[in-house]
Design a protein around this motif. Structure first.
Motif, PDB file in Angstrom:
ATOM      1  N   THR A   1       0.843  -1.190   0.000  1.00 32.79           N
ATOM      2  CA  THR A   1       0.000   0.000   0.000  1.00 32.79           C
ATOM      3  C   THR A   1       0.881   1.243   0.000  1.00 32.79           C
TER       4      THR A   1
ATOM      5  N   SER B   1      -1.346  -9.536   3.559  1.00 36.03           N
ATOM      6  CA  SER B   1      -2.615 -10.072   3.069  1.00 36.03           C
ATOM      7  C   SER B   1      -3.220  -9.305   1.891  1.00 36.03           C
ATOM      8  N   PRO B   2      -2.493  -9.126   0.791  1.00 35.76           N
ATOM      9  CA  PRO B   2      -3.065  -8.386  -0.335  1.00 35.76           C
ATOM     10  C   PRO B   2      -4.104  -9.157  -1.128  1.00 35.76           C
TER      11      PRO B   2
ATOM     12  N   ARG C   1      -9.206 -12.076   2.101  1.00 36.34           N
ATOM     13  CA  ARG C   1      -9.514 -11.740   3.490  1.00 36.34           C
ATOM     14  C   ARG C   1      -8.814 -12.662   4.486  1.00 36.34           C
TER      15      ARG C   1
ATOM     16  N   LYS D   1      -7.852  -6.667   9.283  1.00 38.36           N
ATOM     17  CA  LYS D   1      -9.198  -6.797   8.716  1.00 38.36           C
ATOM     18  C   LYS D   1      -9.302  -6.338   7.270  1.00 38.36           C
ATOM     19  N   TRP D   2      -8.166  -6.019   6.630  1.00 35.72           N
ATOM     20  CA  TRP D   2      -8.225  -5.455   5.287  1.00 35.72           C
ATOM     21  C   TRP D   2      -7.736  -6.430   4.231  1.00 35.72           C
TER      22      TRP D   2
ATOM     23  N   TRP E   1      -6.938  -6.302  -0.142  1.00 38.37           N
ATOM     24  CA  TRP E   1      -6.948  -4.899  -0.567  1.00 38.37           C
ATOM     25  C   TRP E   1      -6.427  -4.685  -1.988  1.00 38.37           C
ATOM     26  N   SER E   2      -5.684  -5.633  -2.540  1.00 40.83           N
ATOM     27  CA  SER E   2      -5.173  -5.435  -3.913  1.00 40.83           C
ATOM     28  C   SER E   2      -6.188  -5.816  -4.988  1.00 40.83           C
TER      29      SER E   2
ATOM     30  N   HIS F   1      -8.058  -3.599  -7.845  1.00 44.36           N
ATOM     31  CA  HIS F   1      -7.242  -2.725  -8.693  1.00 44.36           C
ATOM     32  C   HIS F   1      -6.633  -3.427  -9.909  1.00 44.36           C
TER      33      HIS F   1
ATOM     34  N   VAL G   1      -3.804   2.826  -1.917  1.00 42.53           N
ATOM     35  CA  VAL G   1      -4.551   2.484  -0.707  1.00 42.53           C
ATOM     36  C   VAL G   1      -3.674   2.838   0.494  1.00 42.53           C
ATOM     37  N   THR G   2      -4.259   3.362   1.564  1.00 38.24           N
ATOM     38  CA  THR G   2      -3.570   3.496   2.851  1.00 38.24           C
ATOM     39  C   THR G   2      -4.388   2.757   3.902  1.00 38.24           C
ATOM     40  N   LEU G   3      -3.698   2.051   4.789  1.00 39.79           N
ATOM     41  CA  LEU G   3      -4.392   1.218   5.772  1.00 39.79           C
ATOM     42  C   LEU G   3      -4.072   1.602   7.219  1.00 39.79           C
TER      43      LEU G   3
END
Length: 203
Positions: free
Chosen positions: A11, A18-19, A22, A31-32, A35-36, A39, A154-156
């Protein structure tokens, strides 16, 4: 001598955890996961195909290896699955690992020494996906020869980060870069010696 080539998704704030899904790596109540996924586009698929066009073996950390081993051997009529089953897979771990996936070898004990031996041996280059813990060791000992960073918009704020304590000061040279239609920056770097400093004040 083989090259160690790392292909890492992160990110904008450096999270690598964990890209892909889930439940890929939920440690510390992350919990993210996944996230990839939103995109991906054809430009990214083409860029990945370019990275994997040359012969390679896989070098993986324990967690990434277990994720791969639970998925790829069971895919039918899939080119990636066929390749992953065929190539040599080296898994770095300090605890017991099920190495029943065909062509898998365990690297343990003095990991740095064993990795140096592996680099010096005959064979194709060694490709790393993910494996954040392993990458910390490789960065610490200057063992990565090519670094592909795919930075997602993305920022987490939380999660395991790519560059953590132990990363050594090093300058990197940009070989090329491309941006996907979804804003993912795909950059290719190689080590470029010691960090150079200066002054913007002109004094």
């Amino acid at each position: 001598m083989r090259k160690i080539i790392a292909c890492l998704f992160l990110t904008m704030d450096g999270v690598i955890q964990s890209p892909g899904s889930r439940d890929e790596d939920p440690k510390n109540n992350f919990k993210w996961g996944g996230w990839s996924f939103p995109h991906w586009d054809d430009i990214m698929n083409q860029s990945m195909a370019k990275i994997t066009a040359e012969p390679y073996d896989l070098l993986l950390g324990r967690r990434t290896y277990e994720i791969f081993a639970a998925f790829w051997p069971h895919q039918q009529n899939d080119p990636t699955s066929e390749t992953f089953n065929k190539v040599e897979k080296y898994v770095v771990a300090t605890t017991k690992v099920d190495t029943s996936w065909v062509n898998t070898s365990l690297i343990t004990g003095n990991v740095v020494q064993e990795l140096e031996k592996l680099k010096a041996s005959d064979g194709p280059d060694l490709l790393i996906y993910g494996s954040a813990g392993l990458c910390q060791t490789l960065f610490e000992h200057h063992l990565i020869d090519v670094l592909h960073t795919w930075t997602f918009p993305v920022t987490l704020g939380s999660g395991q980060r790519l560059f953590e304590e132990g990363t050594q000061p090093e300058q990197w040279k940009l070989a090329d870069a491309i941006v996907s239609s979804t804003g993912v920056i795909m950059a290719n770097y190689s080590p470029d010696g010691d960090v150079k400093t200066g002054s913007m004040s002109g004094g």
